[in-house]
Write a protein that holds these residues in place. Sequence first.
Motif, PDB file in Angstrom:
ATOM      1  N   SER A  11       0.774  -1.510  -0.106  1.00  0.00           N
ATOM      2  CA  SER A  11       0.634   0.369   0.003  1.00  0.00           C
ATOM      3  C   SER A  11       1.170   1.362  -0.368  1.00  0.00           C
ATOM      4  CB  SER A  11      -0.525   0.101   1.204  1.00  0.00           C
ATOM      5  OG  SER A  11      -0.057   0.104   2.335  1.00  0.00           O
ATOM      6  N   ARG A  12       0.483   2.750  -0.563  1.00  0.00           N
ATOM      7  CA  ARG A  12       0.897   3.591  -0.033  1.00  0.00           C
ATOM      8  C   ARG A  12       1.092   3.257   0.819  1.00  0.00           C
ATOM      9  NH1 ARG A  12      -1.770   9.529  -2.474  1.00  0.00           N
ATOM     10  NH2 ARG A  12      -1.525   7.583  -4.017  1.00  0.00           N
ATOM     11  N   MET A  13       1.028   3.463   1.966  1.00  0.00           N
ATOM     12  CA  MET A  13       1.019   4.060   3.732  1.00  0.00           C
ATOM     13  C   MET A  13       2.429   2.959   3.440  1.00  0.00           C
ATOM     14  SD  MET A  13       0.353   5.140   6.373  1.00  0.00           S
ATOM     15  CE  MET A  13      -0.929   5.872   6.700  1.00  0.00           C
ATOM     16  N   VAL A  14       2.773   1.946   3.623  1.00  0.00           N
ATOM     17  CA  VAL A  14       3.142   1.084   3.809  1.00  0.00           C
ATOM     18  C   VAL A  14       4.442   1.001   3.054  1.00  0.00           C
ATOM     19  CG1 VAL A  14       4.698  -1.760   3.597  1.00  0.00           C
ATOM     20  CG2 VAL A  14       1.596  -1.152   4.334  1.00  0.00           C
ATOM     21  N   SER A  15       4.567   1.436   1.492  1.00  0.00           N
ATOM     22  CA  SER A  15       6.124   1.736   1.170  1.00  0.00           C
ATOM     23  C   SER A  15       6.053   3.206   1.759  1.00  0.00           C
ATOM     24  CB  SER A  15       5.457   2.407  -0.413  1.00  0.00           C
ATOM     25  OG  SER A  15       4.872   1.541  -0.867  1.00  0.00           O
ATOM     26  N   TRP A  16       5.212   4.348   1.974  1.00  0.00           N
ATOM     27  CA  TRP A  16       5.706   5.713   2.611  1.00  0.00           C
ATOM     28  C   TRP A  16       6.459   5.402   3.767  1.00  0.00           C
ATOM     29  CZ3 TRP A  16       4.230   7.666   6.383  1.00  0.00           C
ATOM     30  CH2 TRP A  16       4.799   9.665   7.238  1.00  0.00           C
ATOM     31  N   GLN A  17       5.852   4.552   4.938  1.00  0.00           N
ATOM     32  CA  GLN A  17       6.834   4.207   6.103  1.00  0.00           C
ATOM     33  C   GLN A  17       7.756   3.774   5.613  1.00  0.00           C
ATOM     34  OE1 GLN A  17       3.648   2.174   7.676  1.00  0.00           O
ATOM     35  NE2 GLN A  17       2.534   3.650   8.911  1.00  0.00           N
ATOM     36  N   ARG A  18       8.035   2.456   5.031  1.00  0.00           N
ATOM     37  CA  ARG A  18       9.247   2.502   4.331  1.00  0.00           C
ATOM     38  C   ARG A  18      10.551   3.355   4.643  1.00  0.00           C
ATOM     39  NH1 ARG A  18      13.240  -1.810   5.058  1.00  0.00           N
ATOM     40  NH2 ARG A  18      13.873  -2.727   2.768  1.00  0.00           N
ATOM     41  N   LEU A  19       9.548   4.097   3.354  1.00  0.00           N
ATOM     42  CA  LEU A  19      11.420   5.205   2.877  1.00  0.00           C
ATOM     43  C   LEU A  19      11.703   6.137   3.655  1.00  0.00           C
ATOM     44  CD1 LEU A  19       9.209   5.370  -0.658  1.00  0.00           C
ATOM     45  CD2 LEU A  19      11.987   5.006  -0.632  1.00  0.00           C
ATOM     46  N   VAL A  20      10.178   6.578   4.860  1.00  0.00           N
ATOM     47  CA  VAL A  20      10.288   7.260   5.690  1.00  0.00           C
ATOM     48  C   VAL A  20      11.854   6.885   6.636  1.00  0.00           C
ATOM     49  CG1 VAL A  20       9.452   8.661   7.606  1.00  0.00           C
ATOM     50  CG2 VAL A  20       8.047   8.762   5.618  1.00  0.00           C
ATOM     51  N   SER A  21      10.969   5.699   6.819  1.00  0.00           N
ATOM     52  CA  SER A  21      12.538   4.922   7.247  1.00  0.00           C
ATOM     53  C   SER A  21      13.618   4.823   7.086  1.00  0.00           C
ATOM     54  CB  SER A  21      11.793   3.619   8.786  1.00  0.00           C
ATOM     55  OG  SER A  21      12.202   2.238   7.399  1.00  0.00           O
ATOM     56  N   MET A  22      13.434   4.841   6.335  1.00  0.00           N
ATOM     57  CA  MET A  22      15.126   4.982   5.170  1.00  0.00           C
ATOM     58  C   MET A  22      15.692   6.108   5.452  1.00  0.00           C
ATOM     59  SD  MET A  22      14.554   2.146   2.453  1.00  0.00           S
ATOM     60  CE  MET A  22      15.571   1.124   2.815  1.00  0.00           C
ATOM     61  N   GLY A  23      14.542   7.233   5.532  1.00  0.00           N
ATOM     62  CA  GLY A  23      15.411   8.384   5.081  1.00  0.00           C
ATOM     63  C   GLY A  23      15.369   9.514   4.299  1.00  0.00           C
ATOM     64  N   PHE A  24      14.236   8.726   3.552  1.00  0.00           N
ATOM     65  CA  PHE A  24      13.930   9.644   2.449  1.00  0.00           C
ATOM     66  C   PHE A  24      12.336  11.117   2.604  1.00  0.00           C
ATOM     67  CE2 PHE A  24      15.299   5.939  -0.095  1.00  0.00           C
ATOM     68  CZ  PHE A  24      16.090   6.789  -0.961  1.00  0.00           C
ATOM     69  N   ASN A  25      12.770  12.043   2.365  1.00  0.00           N
ATOM     70  CA  ASN A  25      11.565  13.119   2.977  1.00  0.00           C
ATOM     71  C   ASN A  25      10.486  13.504   1.561  1.00  0.00           C
ATOM     72  OD1 ASN A  25      13.428  13.648   5.198  1.00  0.00           O
ATOM     73  ND2 ASN A  25      14.942  14.692   4.005  1.00  0.00           N
ATOM     74  N   ILE A  26       9.402  12.261   1.758  1.00  0.00           N
ATOM     75  CA  ILE A  26       8.778  12.116   0.559  1.00  0.00           C
ATOM     76  C   ILE A  26       7.095  12.575   1.076  1.00  0.00           C
ATOM     77  CG2 ILE A  26       9.016   9.297   0.300  1.00  0.00           C
ATOM     78  CD1 ILE A  26       8.100  11.718  -2.098  1.00  0.00           C
ATOM     79  N   PRO A  27       6.704  13.547   0.484  1.00  0.00           N
ATOM     80  CA  PRO A  27       5.322  13.503   0.833  1.00  0.00           C
ATOM     81  C   PRO A  27       4.312  12.026   0.756  1.00  0.00           C
ATOM     82  CG  PRO A  27       5.498  15.424  -0.210  1.00  0.00           C
ATOM     83  CD  PRO A  27       6.957  14.153  -0.140  1.00  0.00           C
ATOM     84  N   MET A  28       3.378  11.554   1.349  1.00  0.00           N
ATOM     85  CA  MET A  28       2.568  10.328   1.575  1.00  0.00           C
ATOM     86  C   MET A  28       2.075  10.406   0.022  1.00  0.00           C
ATOM     87  SD  MET A  28       0.689   7.676   3.560  1.00  0.00           S
ATOM     88  CE  MET A  28      -0.909   8.898   4.554  1.00  0.00           C
ATOM     89  N   ASP A  29       1.597  11.752  -0.310  1.00  0.00           N
ATOM     90  CA  ASP A  29       0.695  11.950  -1.462  1.00  0.00           C
ATOM     91  C   ASP A  29       1.395  12.241  -2.170  1.00  0.00           C
ATOM     92  OD1 ASP A  29       1.694  14.630  -0.659  1.00  0.00           O
ATOM     93  OD2 ASP A  29      -0.303  15.738  -0.758  1.00  0.00           O
ATOM     94  N   HIS A  30       2.685  11.672  -2.634  1.00  0.00           N
ATOM     95  CA  HIS A  30       3.459  11.913  -4.058  1.00  0.00           C
ATOM     96  C   HIS A  30       4.056  10.267  -3.866  1.00  0.00           C
ATOM     97  CE1 HIS A  30       5.077  16.263  -4.032  1.00  0.00           C
ATOM     98  NE2 HIS A  30       3.801  16.068  -3.201  1.00  0.00           N
ATOM     99  N   ILE A  31       3.581   9.403  -3.546  1.00  0.00           N
ATOM    100  CA  ILE A  31       4.036   7.968  -3.988  1.00  0.00           C
ATOM    101  C   ILE A  31       2.227   7.120  -4.583  1.00  0.00           C
ATOM    102  CG2 ILE A  31       3.893   5.068  -3.063  1.00  0.00           C
ATOM    103  CD1 ILE A  31       5.700   7.130  -0.803  1.00  0.00           C
ATOM    104  N   PHE A  32       2.708   7.123  -5.657  1.00  0.00           N
ATOM    105  CA  PHE A  32       1.562   6.167  -6.437  1.00  0.00           C
ATOM    106  C   PHE A  32       2.154   5.000  -7.048  1.00  0.00           C
ATOM    107  CE2 PHE A  32       1.920  10.314  -7.398  1.00  0.00           C
ATOM    108  CZ  PHE A  32       0.057  11.202  -6.860  1.00  0.00           C
TER     109      PHE A  32
END
Length: 81
Positions: free
Chosen positions: A60-81
């Motif tokens: 899901s977008r949420m799971v991908s976003w959480q993973r990316l943020v935990s790795m240090g990426f500063n990406i807003p969740m609504d920028h993931i498709f």
Amino acid sequence: MQSTSLKKITDLIDQYDVFVFDIWGVLISDDQSVYPGVVDTFNKLIDTKPVYLLSNSPRSRMVSWQRLVSMGFNIPMDHIF
């Protein structure tokens, strides 16, 4: 036709208005690690231009976003498709 050599992605910042990257295999390798230098470069890029991420993963977008943020990426969740 003149060929050019790209040394780093940040050399392209002024040439484009928006950047779109695939997550898996481009930012994150098949073994689930981040390629060297990607997080710092990505965060510099996103501070300058809109950046969107694409994935055909079943996550899901949420799971991908959480993973990316935990790795240090500063990406807003609504920028993931």
